[in-house]
Design an enzyme around this catalytic site. Structure first.
Site, PDB file in Angstrom:
ATOM      1  N   ASP A 228      28.895  27.565   8.074  1.00  0.00           N
ATOM      2  CA  ASP A 228      29.279  26.513   7.389  1.00  0.00           C
ATOM      3  C   ASP A 228      29.194  26.630   5.788  1.00  0.00           C
ATOM      4  O   ASP A 228      28.331  26.856   5.268  1.00  0.00           O
ATOM      5  CB  ASP A 228      28.600  25.446   7.849  1.00  0.00           C
ATOM      6  CG  ASP A 228      28.876  23.984   6.951  1.00  0.00           C
ATOM      7  OD1 ASP A 228      30.286  23.609   6.861  1.00  0.00           O
ATOM      8  OD2 ASP A 228      28.052  23.111   6.462  1.00  0.00           O
TER       9      ASP A 228
ATOM     10  N   GLU B  22      34.178  27.470   9.401  1.00  0.00           N
ATOM     11  CA  GLU B  22      34.788  26.180   9.115  1.00  0.00           C
ATOM     12  C   GLU B  22      36.003  26.409   7.910  1.00  0.00           C
ATOM     13  O   GLU B  22      35.973  26.958   7.234  1.00  0.00           O
ATOM     14  CB  GLU B  22      33.676  25.274   8.228  1.00  0.00           C
ATOM     15  CG  GLU B  22      34.427  23.792   8.252  1.00  0.00           C
ATOM     16  CD  GLU B  22      33.489  22.774   7.797  1.00  0.00           C
ATOM     17  OE1 GLU B  22      32.832  22.013   8.651  1.00  0.00           O
ATOM     18  OE2 GLU B  22      33.485  22.410   6.644  1.00  0.00           O
TER      19      GLU B  22
ATOM     20  N   ASP C 102      23.918  21.359   6.853  1.00  0.00           N
ATOM     21  CA  ASP C 102      24.496  22.483   7.001  1.00  0.00           C
ATOM     22  C   ASP C 102      24.198  23.555   7.922  1.00  0.00           C
ATOM     23  O   ASP C 102      25.010  24.221   8.515  1.00  0.00           O
ATOM     24  CB  ASP C 102      24.577  23.447   5.541  1.00  0.00           C
ATOM     25  CG  ASP C 102      24.530  22.426   4.504  1.00  0.00           C
ATOM     26  OD1 ASP C 102      25.782  22.252   4.172  1.00  0.00           O
ATOM     27  OD2 ASP C 102      23.896  21.882   4.066  1.00  0.00           O
TER      28      ASP C 102
END
Length: 190
Positions: free
Chosen positions: A7, A68, A141
């Site tokens: 992430d 991501e 996260d």
């Protein structure tokens, strides 16, 4: 399959490693967050992220990396930092010859919770449930990185098969075109 989920973020970059195969419950291998101080210049922050991702790849030896996909936001500095961190993650994976998959936040949420509009709390709760953890990984996260890895395990196998089939079809089509071209008589021949 072992997947490193990332992430990306300039201040906090979530990292999560999951082992799994489609149709079976995945297991968590490791989870964490690498942080960089906002007072440090961007180039130095990116070096710190690169060093952290490199260490995770060397330690956990993933088969694939799921990052991501950066999407447009109104906050340009945030999107820039996120995109730069994502680029670093992809660079490290490429350096190690690892396949990289980009998953959108809504794709990950839909895969994990069943809704592409799920909130961070819902994602954390489902990651906890799917991986049979005693508590949700913190900060968000970290949970998001695990969600990316789970999403890739569940969707990555199918995506890889579709990509392989498309590539095989393209190769077969190119062979047919060559065979057709070679079998056709030239126009000037009598």
């Amino acid at each position: 399959m072992r997947v490193l989920g990332i992430d990306p973020g300039l201040t906090r970059c979530g990292l999560g490693v999951v082992d799994g195969t489609p149709g079976r419950p995945p297991t968590m291998v490791a989870v964490g967050v690498t942080r960089t101080p906002a007072t440090l210049e961007t180039a130095r922050r990116l070096v710190q992220i690169e060093e952290a991702v490199e260490a995770w790849v060397r330690e956990h030896r993933p088969d694939a990396v799921a990052v991501e996909r950066v999407f447009a936001q109104h906050n340009v500095p945030t999107v820039m930092g996120t995109a730069q961190a994502a680029g670093i993650a992809m660079l490290v994976a490429a350096r190690h010859g690892l396949p990289v998959a980009l998953h959108t936040p809504s794709e990950v949420k839909a895969s994990i919770t069943g809704s592409g509009r799920a909130g961070k709390d819902q994602v954390g709760a489902m990651v906890t449930r799917i991986l049979r953890l005693t508590a949700a990984p913190k900060p968000a996260d970290a949970a998001d990185a695990l969600a990316l890895a789970i999403c890739h395990v569940w969707r990555g196998g199918a995506t890889a098969r579709v990509d392989a089939a498309l590539q095989a079809a393209a190769v077969a089509s190119a062979r047919q075109r060559r065979a057709f071209t070679q079998a056709r008589p030239s126009r000037g021949a009598s």
